[in-house]
Design a protein around this motif. Structure first.
Motif, mmCIF file in Angstrom:
data_model
loop_
_atom_site.group_PDB
_atom_site.id
_atom_site.type_symbol
_atom_site.label_atom_id
_atom_site.label_comp_id
_atom_site.label_asym_id
_atom_site.label_seq_id
_atom_site.Cartn_x
_atom_site.Cartn_y
_atom_site.Cartn_z
ATOM 1 N N GLU A 128 -2.516 -4.268 6.705
ATOM 2 C CA GLU A 128 -1.616 -3.221 6.535
ATOM 3 C C GLU A 128 -1.358 -2.119 7.724
ATOM 4 O OE1 GLU A 128 -4.492 -1.233 3.198
ATOM 5 O OE2 GLU A 128 -3.469 -1.934 2.516
ATOM 6 N N LYS A 129 -2.308 -2.787 9.219
ATOM 7 C CA LYS A 129 -1.729 -2.063 10.309
ATOM 8 C C LYS A 129 -0.534 -3.017 10.425
ATOM 9 C CE LYS A 129 -6.463 -0.019 12.217
ATOM 10 N NZ LYS A 129 -7.133 -0.329 12.933
ATOM 11 N N LEU A 130 -0.715 -4.536 10.095
ATOM 12 C CA LEU A 130 0.637 -5.010 9.844
ATOM 13 C C LEU A 130 1.835 -4.897 9.849
ATOM 14 C CD1 LEU A 130 -1.417 -8.054 11.207
ATOM 15 C CD2 LEU A 130 -0.388 -6.568 12.544
ATOM 16 N N GLY A 131 1.688 -4.126 8.840
ATOM 17 C CA GLY A 131 3.555 -3.577 8.446
ATOM 18 C C GLY A 131 3.446 -4.585 7.392
ATOM 19 N N MET A 132 2.472 -5.265 6.806
ATOM 20 C CA MET A 132 2.690 -5.913 5.765
ATOM 21 C C MET A 132 2.685 -5.879 4.523
ATOM 22 S SD MET A 132 0.766 -9.339 7.315
ATOM 23 C CE MET A 132 1.408 -10.750 6.892
ATOM 24 N N THR A 133 3.050 -5.997 3.211
ATOM 25 C CA THR A 133 3.124 -5.190 2.191
ATOM 26 C C THR A 133 2.083 -6.181 1.036
ATOM 27 O OG1 THR A 133 5.228 -5.105 2.420
ATOM 28 C CG2 THR A 133 4.944 -5.139 0.350
ATOM 29 N N LEU A 134 1.383 -5.840 0.315
ATOM 30 C CA LEU A 134 0.669 -6.613 -1.041
ATOM 31 C C LEU A 134 1.746 -7.497 -2.022
ATOM 32 C CD1 LEU A 134 -2.467 -7.341 -1.701
ATOM 33 C CD2 LEU A 134 -2.317 -4.882 -2.577
ATOM 34 N N ALA A 135 1.535 -8.087 -1.887
ATOM 35 C CA ALA A 135 2.164 -8.633 -3.409
ATOM 36 C C ALA A 135 1.418 -8.175 -4.630
ATOM 37 C CB ALA A 135 1.456 -9.967 -3.283
ATOM 38 N N PRO A 136 2.223 -8.248 -5.956
ATOM 39 C CA PRO A 136 1.698 -7.621 -7.286
ATOM 40 C C PRO A 136 0.767 -8.382 -7.568
ATOM 41 C CG PRO A 136 4.171 -8.738 -7.219
ATOM 42 C CD PRO A 136 3.516 -8.685 -5.466
#
Length: 178
Positions: free
Chosen positions: A146-154
């Motif tokens: 999350e700190k890396l700006g990655m988005t969680l897939a649904p």
């Protein structure tokens, strides 16, 4: 595809990222022989022996840098972890992996190392996406992603892991967002 450059060094405010060297065996043994460190990394045997450390370093020194680069994370001349990629040149995507010594948890070092390595991977390999997965209850790893700006897939992966991703914006998209 860029040429292999195992002499590459990436420096941040606190760390050095570099290719593994033969002299890294003792450091690898020191941080990887820790059941808490390996809790979410089932591929790391416990106890982690000197023979395991020698094989680990040898593998990271010989795998093809063009598709399987693994950076040693170095602080104060000691290897304390890794950042690695599995690059698929055909799709211009890469899987991100990282592991850091338990003694350095909670300091933002994993995110700092991964961010620097991701910047390099996007630029050097002309990637369009970097992704990572982790077990749902690995909250520390999820915070790094999350700190890396990655988005969680649904949805969970087929193995029950959570999947994160980040895409590189095209120059046109970046300009239109300004």
């Amino acid at each position: 595809m860029p040429p292999a450059d195992r002499s590459l060094e990436i420096r941040t405010a606190r760390i050095l990222l570099r290719a593994f060297r033969a002299g890294d065996v003792d450091d690898a043994l020191a941080y990887r022989n820790d059941a808490d460190f390996a809790r979410f990394l089932p591929h790391i045997p416990q106890p982690f022996t000197r023979e395991h450390a020698e094989a680990f370093v040898a593998t990271n020194m010989t795998e093809p840098w063009e598709t399987l680069p693994t950076f040693a994370i170095v602080i104060d001349d000691h290897v304390i972890g890794t950042v690695s990629f599995e690059i698929d040149p055909a799709t211009r995507t890469a899987m991100l992996g990282y592991a850091i010594s338990r003694a350095h948890w909670g300091r933002g070092i994993a995110a700092e190392a991964a961010a620097a390595a991701m910047h390099w991977a996007f630029a050097e390999h002309d990637l369009v996406e970097i992704w990572a997965s982790t077990q749902p209850n690995n909250l520390r790893s999820r915070r790094v992603l999350e700190k890396l700006g990655m988005t969680l897939a649904p949805a969970l992966t087929e193995h029950g892991d959570v999947h994160y991703r980040t895409r590189r914006l095209s120059p046109e998209a970046a300009t239109s967002r300004s």
